[in-house]
Design a protein around this motif. Structure first.
Motif, PDB file in Angstrom:
ATOM      1  N   GLY A  73       0.801  -1.212   0.000  1.00  0.00           N
ATOM      2  CA  GLY A  73       0.000   0.000   0.000  1.00  0.00           C
ATOM      3  C   GLY A  73       0.838   1.268   0.000  1.00  0.00           C
ATOM      4  N   THR A  74       1.974   1.216   0.679  1.00  0.00           N
ATOM      5  CA  THR A  74       2.866   2.384   0.694  1.00  0.00           C
ATOM      6  C   THR A  74       3.349   2.686  -0.723  1.00  0.00           C
ATOM      7  OG1 THR A  74       3.609   1.620   2.872  1.00  0.00           O
ATOM      8  CG2 THR A  74       4.878   3.383   1.857  1.00  0.00           C
ATOM      9  N   GLU A 189      -7.507   1.384   4.054  1.00  0.00           N
ATOM     10  CA  GLU A 189      -8.299   0.667   5.056  1.00  0.00           C
ATOM     11  C   GLU A 189      -9.747   0.493   4.618  1.00  0.00           C
ATOM     12  OE1 GLU A 189      -7.710   2.945   8.689  1.00  0.00           O
ATOM     13  OE2 GLU A 189      -5.564   2.523   8.661  1.00  0.00           O
ATOM     14  N   SER A 210      -4.491  -1.001   0.288  1.00  0.00           N
ATOM     15  CA  SER A 210      -3.479  -1.913   0.838  1.00  0.00           C
ATOM     16  C   SER A 210      -4.105  -3.284   1.047  1.00  0.00           C
ATOM     17  CB  SER A 210      -2.967  -1.391   2.175  1.00  0.00           C
ATOM     18  OG  SER A 210      -2.249  -2.412   2.850  1.00  0.00           O
ATOM     19  N   LYS A 215      -5.458  -6.123   6.741  1.00  0.00           N
ATOM     20  CA  LYS A 215      -6.547  -5.392   6.096  1.00  0.00           C
ATOM     21  C   LYS A 215      -7.728  -6.332   5.813  1.00  0.00           C
ATOM     22  CE  LYS A 215      -4.532  -1.303   5.851  1.00  0.00           C
ATOM     23  NZ  LYS A 215      -3.149  -1.334   6.277  1.00  0.00           N
TER      24      LYS A 215
HETATM   25  C1  PLP Z   1      -2.135  -0.183   5.782  1.00  0.00           C
HETATM   26  C2  PLP Z   1      -2.059   1.239   5.449  1.00  0.00           C
HETATM   27  C3  PLP Z   1      -1.231   1.742   4.405  1.00  0.00           C
HETATM   28  C4  PLP Z   1      -0.347   0.913   3.548  1.00  0.00           C
HETATM   29  O1  PLP Z   1       0.254  -0.113   4.166  1.00  0.00           O
HETATM   30  P1  PLP Z   1       1.178  -1.239   3.528  1.00  0.00           P
HETATM   31  O2  PLP Z   1       1.567  -1.989   4.746  1.00  0.00           O
HETATM   32  O3  PLP Z   1       2.319  -0.556   2.853  1.00  0.00           O
HETATM   33  O4  PLP Z   1       0.372  -2.065   2.580  1.00  0.00           O
HETATM   34  C5  PLP Z   1      -1.282   3.102   4.132  1.00  0.00           C
HETATM   35  N1  PLP Z   1      -2.069   3.926   4.813  1.00  0.00           N
HETATM   36  C6  PLP Z   1      -2.878   3.489   5.806  1.00  0.00           C
HETATM   37  C7  PLP Z   1      -3.765   4.459   6.487  1.00  0.00           C
HETATM   38  C8  PLP Z   1      -2.886   2.142   6.172  1.00  0.00           C
HETATM   39  O5  PLP Z   1      -3.686   1.736   7.170  1.00  0.00           O
END
Ligand code: PLP
Length: 381
Positions: A73-74, A189, A210, A215
């Motif tokens: 997700g990042t 989320e 993500s 999740k």
């Molecule tokens: C989970 C999450 C992400 C991304 O997370 P990854 O672990 O990189 O998949 C980004 N923003 C929020 C608010 C999250 O809860």
């Protein structure tokens, strides 16, 4: 209300005397079969049918013009911000009340975060706070929206749909178009959450999801970029891979690619999980309803979806009376091996974002001091 009765309630919901996690994945559909298929075919990596399948399934479900799968997700958020034109020295408005990944994504593009307050109804970015901050600190110029003092361009705004509860997207869209700022939704989320019938992440110019293990659905690690137009989608695929210009055998890359693409192995898991999404959403709504009824009339204020939205209720939450009762709830529940956790520390309290510009964060601080998340794994009730 006795904290012991909360612990009993949760144990009764999950029918267990063992440790109760906050959110655990389950694989009861075709996940195993699809993952095995990638092993047997040897297509576990960057080539294979499941990545396309997963992206098309997500487009059908959410109505986004184009979905592009990424490693996490990042990375999805970082790619979305890059596609939105965010570059070194730009400002990006976001919430201090978020998971650190929101800010890490813009940090690594060389941009700086600006923290404005959240709304108490959505727990996400408040359009009024954003508009007020802009009126005081920004002006429109030929370069776009510019910070009056530092002359930095305010390129994008990243609202986050906290715990799956959609932010006020119409109002944010209006503020963004007035100030010529690109809207990028952190929908990490909120898979399965809808704002006035529209899926979260599809209203802004870009959205990021993500599929981390905690999740609502997981691919092990994974994410996705939602694009508003097919053209943006083509470019998103281009930069999140190696930016290779199609040719039967020559290697020619016309810009620096990120290689953020999701492996076929992970996408296979995602396809199986996607088939379970409706079940998870149904189970989570029933669970949220049970929590709501349980806490009704007590000193714990159960966090409900905003009236304009349908939330996925990813993580259930209560607002405690004060910091003291929050501490008591956290301590006793974790002691009893029923997981409860506080909301994240506000971003400006972390060393890397301590110097960021910020507005008055009264609501963010109120929630930070009182919110507790409760076990929320999907369960048949
Ligand atoms: C989970 C999450 C992400 C991304 O997370 P990854 O672990 O990189 O998949 C980004 N923003 C929020 C608010 C999250 O809860």
């Amino acid at each position: 209300m006795k904290i012991n009765s909360i612990i009993e309630f949760v144990r009764d919901v999950y029918k267990t005397d063992e440790f109760v996690p906050l959110h655990a994945p389950t694989f009861q559909g075709n996940e195993k079969a699809y993952v095995l298929d990638t092993l047997e075919s040897t297509f576990v990596s960057s080539v294979g049918k499941f990545v396309d399948d997963f992206e098309r399934k997500m487009e059908t479900y959410t109505g986004t013009a184009r979905a592009v799968a990424t490693v996490n997700g990042t990375a999805a958020l970082s790619a979305a911000l890059y596609l939105a034109g965010v570059k070194r020295n730009d400002l990006v408005i976001t919430q201090a009340l978020t998971f650190v990944a929101t800010c890490n994504a813009l940090y690594h593009l060389g941009a700086e975060a600006v923290f404005v307050d959240v709304s108490l109804t959505s727990l996400g970015l408040c359009p009024v706070a954003m508009e007020n901050w802009l009126s005081e600190h920004a002006e429109l110029t030929e370069q776009g929206c510019v910070h009056k003092k530092t002359r930095q361009v305010i390129r994008a705004v990243v609202p986050m749909h906290t715990f799956g509860h959609p932010v006020e997207l119409d109002e944010l869209t209006r503020v963004c178009s007035k100030w010529h700022i690109t809207l990028v939704e952190d929908a990490a989320e909120s898979l399965g959450s809808f704002y006035k019938g529209k899926h979260t992440g599809t209203v802004g110019d870009y959205g990021a999801l993500s599929f981390n293990g905690n999740k609502i659905i997981t691919t092990g690690g994974g994410g996705m970029v939602f694009c508003k137009t097919p053209e943006q989608g083509v470019r998103a695929k281009h930069v999140t891979t190696t930016a290779k210009v199609p040719h039967p055998y020559e290697f020619y890359h016309d810009e620096p690619g990120f290689n953020y693409r999701m492996p076929n192995l992970n996408a296979a898991l995602g396809c199986g999980q996607m088939e379970m999404l409706d079940t998870f959403l149904r189970q989570k709504r029933v669970l949220a309803q049970r929590y709501k009824e349980f806490f009704a009339g007590s000193e714990f204020n159960f966090v409900e979806e905003p009236e304009y939205a349908q939330s996925n209720y990813w993580l259930n939450a209560v607002i405690c009376e004060n910091l003291y009762s929050r501490e008591a709830l956290l301590a006793q529940m974790n002691e009893a091996k029923v997981m409860a956790r506080p909301i994240w520390k506000l971003m400006h309290r972390l060393p890397m974002f301590a110097h960021a510009m910020r507005d008055d964060l009264t609501n963010s601080e109120f929630i930070e001091a009182r919110l507790v998340n409760l076990p929320s794994s999907p369960v048949e009730l």
